[in-house]
Design an enzyme around this catalytic site. Structure first.
Site, mmCIF file in Angstrom:
data_model
loop_
_atom_site.group_PDB
_atom_site.id
_atom_site.type_symbol
_atom_site.label_atom_id
_atom_site.label_comp_id
_atom_site.label_asym_id
_atom_site.label_seq_id
_atom_site.Cartn_x
_atom_site.Cartn_y
_atom_site.Cartn_z
ATOM 1 N N SER A 190 0.833 -1.197 0.000
ATOM 2 C CA SER A 190 0.000 0.000 0.000
ATOM 3 C C SER A 190 0.881 1.266 0.000
ATOM 4 C CB SER A 190 -0.960 -0.031 1.184
ATOM 5 O OG SER A 190 -1.947 0.971 1.074
ATOM 6 N N ASP A 343 -9.399 -4.407 -5.325
ATOM 7 C CA ASP A 343 -8.619 -3.355 -4.666
ATOM 8 C C ASP A 343 -8.746 -2.073 -5.465
ATOM 9 O OD1 ASP A 343 -6.737 -1.771 -3.387
ATOM 10 O OD2 ASP A 343 -5.011 -2.856 -4.188
ATOM 11 N N HIS A 373 -7.470 -5.337 -0.801
ATOM 12 C CA HIS A 373 -6.487 -4.434 -0.216
ATOM 13 C C HIS A 373 -6.325 -4.721 1.277
ATOM 14 C CE1 HIS A 373 -4.035 -0.793 -0.640
ATOM 15 N NE2 HIS A 373 -4.296 -0.627 0.638
#
Length: 402
Positions: A190, A343, A373
């Site tokens: 991320s 995601d 995610h």
């Protein structure tokens, strides 16, 4: 009277929690491809409860939302491995945690620099302790987990600066930790993957430190210019990163007033000359056909100069690795890029894959069709998902080839 208030407080907490629960039950979207759907839904409901209570307590001036999230998430069980030595240290003001396999080694070990995700709102070296333990032990590597400073006390550019300084310090002292200077990999998930990508670019051309051998980017956040990509539309309500929470993290980190949310989403803060320059890298036209889907958008919206002046610092190249010059991209180390179908940031990774490949950089790509995610945080924990283990094994296999 006091006794009445003491009784009223738990009832009020329960009532508010039930209200949040009912609200979330109506809007949480769990794609059928995600395994263990009941567990996923329970985790989503719990996560949303924490966020909403954090925002409520913040409005009441009791506690900031990021601090509450960080405190509660860091309570999760930590799995220690007797075969790994874990050491907490500081590089100046930066908290780091070092993972070293205890067994003997025939030579210097591979080095891994790891940056955790969490949008600077949450995430920590504690939350990712199990993940880092797994990677260090499974690959017989020395792993450095960087606890960069984040919200609510620190905003842009502190986090990115911490990540860069920690990497440079580690690279200059590899001999202390028994790390082979020709086998250092930078990694993250991320926003941590965003940091890894930025630092890979920032270190290009430096001769005072060892060159990075590879970069591992797990569902990276690589741009905030085009927020109308197909994955942003398809997955805007998919946990654990919805569009609303993404914008909240984005605005808080860059200290942008949330009133500019619509301008960010529609691209009204993007000048025509900027889009003309970068659309060759950021347009949905650059995605593989199977990921374009049916989603289309008028982008960018009519330019709003006031919005641009308030948000332009978020569009600097250190915050948007996707727009780095070709000559920089061409010198980057080989990469493993992991994307997840469910995601919101999926297309960032796909666009960066194309950028690297166009400049001759070798790329190994893994796409988790059942991935979402945040799945990396469940690696080596009490709760897991098939996509989590698959991503972990892909990373381990990639590292073993380094």
């Amino acid at each position: 009277m006091i006794a009445f208030l003491v009784l009223l407080l738990p009832a009020g907490v329960l009532g508010v929690s039930l209200w949040f629960l009912v609200e979330d039950l109506l809007i949480i979207d769990v794609p059928p491809a995600i395994s263990h759907r009941v567990m996923f839904r329970i985790l989503c409901l719990a996560f949303n409860q924490i966020i909403k209570w954090g925002l409520l307590l913040e409005k009441l001036r009791i506690c900031s939302m990021p601090r509450l999230i960080q405190f509660l998430l860091d309570l999760h069980p930590k799995m220690n491995d007797p075969k790994t030595m874990v050491t907490d240290m500081r590089f100046g003001t930066i908290q780091v945690r070092l993972y070293q396999p205890k067994g003997t080694s025939s030579g210097l070990r591979r080095g891994i620099i790891f940056y955790h995700g969490g949008g600077t709102v949450m995430g920590s070296i504690d939350l990712y302790h199990n993940t880092c333990n797994f990677l260090a032990q499974k690959t017989n590597s020395v792993l450095l987990s960087v606890g960069y400073r984040k919200l609510p006390d620190y905003h842009y550019p502190v986090g990115a600066s911490d990540c860069l300084h920690a990497a440079i310090h580690f690279l200059k002292t590899l001999d202390i930790y028994g790390v082979d200077p020709s086998r250092v990999v930078i990694s993250g998930d991320s926003i941590g993957a965003s940091a890894a990508a930025f630092i890979s670019q920032a270190l290009v051309g430096r001769t005072d430190i060892p060159k990075l051998r590879a970069q591992i980017l797990v569902y990276p956040a690589l741009q905030g210019i085009n927020l109308q990509l197909p994955s942003h539309q398809q997955n805007k309500n998919i946990q654990f990163l919805t569009r609303d929470f993404m914008i909240l993290c984005f605005c808080r980190y860059f200290t942008i007033d949330p009133s500019w949310k619509d301008a960010l989403l529609t691209g009204a803060c993007v000048p025509a000359h900027m889009w003309e320059k970068y659309k060759k890298w950021l347009s949905a036209d650059n995605l593989p056909e199977r990921f374009r889907y049916k989603y289309q958008a008028e982008f960018p919206a009519p330019f709003n100069e006031a919005a641009y002046l308030e948000t332009r610092h978020a569009f600097e190249v250190e915050n948007v690795p996707l727009i780095a010059d070709d000559q920089i991209v061409a010198q980057l180390p080989e990469a493993l890029i992991v994307t997840c179908e469910w995601d919101i940031l999926r297309d960032d990774g796909l666009l960066y894959k194309k950028r690297l490949e166009d400049q001759g950089v070798p790329v190994t790509w893994y796409h988790a069709e059942d991935g979402f995610h945040g799945c990396m945080v469940f690696l080596n924990g009490l709760i897991s998902f098939p996509c989590t283990l698959n991503v972990g094994n892909v990373i381990v296999n990639f590292l073993k080839e380094i």
